[in-house]
Design a protein around this motif. Structure first.
Motif, short mmCIF file in Angstrom:
data_model
loop_
_atom_site.label_atom_id
_atom_site.label_comp_id
_atom_site.label_asym_id
_atom_site.label_seq_id
_atom_site.Cartn_x
_atom_site.Cartn_y
_atom_site.Cartn_z
N LYS A 196 30.50 107.19 -4.20
CA LYS A 196 31.26 105.95 -4.39
C LYS A 196 30.31 104.75 -4.48
CE LYS A 196 35.71 106.82 -2.17
NZ LYS A 196 36.56 106.29 -3.23
N GLN A 197 29.36 104.70 -3.56
CA GLN A 197 28.41 103.58 -3.53
C GLN A 197 27.54 103.58 -4.79
OE1 GLN A 197 25.59 103.70 -0.30
NE2 GLN A 197 24.90 101.61 -0.69
N THR A 198 27.06 104.75 -5.19
CA THR A 198 26.22 104.84 -6.39
C THR A 198 26.98 104.37 -7.62
OG1 THR A 198 24.91 106.66 -5.47
CG2 THR A 198 24.92 106.45 -7.87
N LEU A 199 28.21 104.82 -7.78
CA LEU A 199 29.01 104.43 -8.94
C LEU A 199 29.36 102.94 -8.92
CD1 LEU A 199 31.32 107.56 -9.21
CD2 LEU A 199 29.32 107.00 -10.62
N ALA A 200 29.61 102.41 -7.74
CA ALA A 200 29.89 100.97 -7.62
C ALA A 200 28.65 100.16 -7.99
CB ALA A 200 30.36 100.63 -6.21
N GLN A 201 27.47 100.62 -7.58
CA GLN A 201 26.23 99.94 -7.96
C GLN A 201 26.01 100.01 -9.46
OE1 GLN A 201 23.47 102.04 -5.43
NE2 GLN A 201 23.67 100.55 -3.76
N CYS A 202 26.33 101.15 -10.07
CA CYS A 202 26.22 101.28 -11.53
C CYS A 202 27.17 100.31 -12.21
CB CYS A 202 26.52 102.72 -11.96
SG CYS A 202 25.23 103.90 -11.51
N ALA A 203 28.37 100.17 -11.68
CA ALA A 203 29.34 99.22 -12.25
C ALA A 203 28.80 97.80 -12.17
CB ALA A 203 30.68 99.33 -11.52
N ASP A 204 28.16 97.46 -11.07
CA ASP A 204 27.59 96.12 -10.91
C ASP A 204 26.48 95.87 -11.94
OD1 ASP A 204 29.33 95.67 -8.79
OD2 ASP A 204 27.79 96.02 -7.24
N LYS A 205 25.62 96.87 -12.13
CA LYS A 205 24.54 96.74 -13.12
C LYS A 205 25.12 96.60 -14.52
CE LYS A 205 21.08 99.37 -10.59
NZ LYS A 205 20.34 100.65 -10.53
N ARG A 206 26.13 97.41 -14.82
CA ARG A 206 26.74 97.36 -16.15
C ARG A 206 27.47 96.03 -16.35
NH1 ARG A 206 27.26 101.86 -19.16
NH2 ARG A 206 25.17 102.12 -18.29
N GLU A 207 28.03 95.49 -15.27
CA GLU A 207 28.69 94.19 -15.35
C GLU A 207 27.68 93.09 -15.66
OE1 GLU A 207 32.69 92.55 -13.39
OE2 GLU A 207 31.22 93.33 -11.96
N ALA A 208 26.48 93.20 -15.12
CA ALA A 208 25.42 92.23 -15.44
C ALA A 208 25.02 92.36 -16.91
CB ALA A 208 24.21 92.45 -14.53
N THR A 209 24.99 93.58 -17.42
CA THR A 209 24.70 93.79 -18.83
C THR A 209 25.80 93.17 -19.69
OG1 THR A 209 23.45 95.81 -18.39
CG2 THR A 209 24.38 95.59 -20.60
N LEU A 210 27.04 93.36 -19.28
CA LEU A 210 28.17 92.76 -19.99
C LEU A 210 28.06 91.23 -19.98
CD1 LEU A 210 30.91 92.87 -21.41
CD2 LEU A 210 31.97 93.06 -19.13
N ALA A 211 27.69 90.65 -18.86
CA ALA A 211 27.55 89.20 -18.78
C ALA A 211 26.50 88.70 -19.77
CB ALA A 211 27.19 88.77 -17.36
N SER A 212 25.42 89.44 -19.91
CA SER A 212 24.38 89.08 -20.87
C SER A 212 24.91 89.15 -22.31
CB SER A 212 23.19 90.02 -20.69
OG SER A 212 22.20 89.76 -21.65
N LEU A 213 25.63 90.22 -22.61
CA LEU A 213 26.22 90.36 -23.95
C LEU A 213 27.26 89.27 -24.21
CD1 LEU A 213 26.59 94.25 -24.03
CD2 LEU A 213 25.03 92.88 -25.45
N ASN A 214 28.09 88.97 -23.21
CA ASN A 214 29.10 87.92 -23.37
C ASN A 214 28.45 86.55 -23.58
OD1 ASN A 214 31.61 89.18 -23.43
ND2 ASN A 214 31.72 89.31 -21.20
N SER A 215 27.36 86.31 -22.88
CA SER A 215 26.64 85.05 -23.06
C SER A 215 26.13 84.93 -24.50
CB SER A 215 25.48 84.98 -22.06
OG SER A 215 24.74 83.81 -22.25
N GLU A 216 25.61 86.03 -25.01
CA GLU A 216 25.12 86.03 -26.38
C GLU A 216 26.28 85.86 -27.38
OE1 GLU A 216 22.26 86.13 -29.47
OE2 GLU A 216 22.26 85.53 -27.37
N LEU A 217 27.41 86.47 -27.08
CA LEU A 217 28.58 86.27 -27.94
C LEU A 217 28.95 84.79 -28.00
CD1 LEU A 217 30.88 89.29 -27.00
CD2 LEU A 217 29.90 88.80 -29.26
#
Length: 144
Positions: free
Chosen positions: A35-56
């Protein structure tokens, strides 16, 4: 909308789906460590999404809100999850999603021309996605 805008929006939408997928898998997992590992992955992916959204935003597009295919996959995962809860099922769903998103990013990087700033953002996002794919492969070996 330009080709660059449509392509970047598509990548961001798929990344949005990936964040939701990780969160859903984290909820379905039983093991506290998983659970913790997957939640951490979600957080990392959310940061990636924020970067992509900023570029959009920089190139004049709306932020990501997911894809029809991602919603369908998550609905399918939810339905199958009714019959198969647990760590193995959560890891399988993550592995499927990681294979899909990694292939999509790789294909786009090989076939699309971005301006320098967008290309750097997409390459950085792809690096994080590749790390997620490697982790999902390790988890699949562990929980299979």
């Amino acid at each position: 909308m330009t080709n660059q805008q449509m392509t970047l929006k598509s990548l961001a939408d798929t990344t949005f789906d990936s964040v939701k997928g990780y969160r859903q898998a984290s909820e379905k997992a039983i093991s506290p460590k998983l659970k913790q590992t997957l939640a951490q992955c979600a957080d990392k992916r959310e940061a990636t999404l924020a970067s992509l959204n900023s570029e959009l935003g920089r190139i004049g597009c709306d932020q990501a809100d997911g894809t029809v295919a991602g919603s369908a996959h998550q609905m399918w995962a939810e339905i199958t999850g009714l019959f198969e809860n647990g760590d193995e099922n959560a890891v399988e769903r993550v592995e499927e999603g990681e294979d899909y998103i990694a292939e999509k990013f790789e294909t786009v990087l090989k076939n699309c021309d971005f301006d320098a700033q967008s290309k750097q953002i997409v390459q950085s996002a792809f690096a994080e996605i590749q790390a997620g794919e490697r982790l999902s492969n390790q988890l699949e070996e562990q929980y299979d």
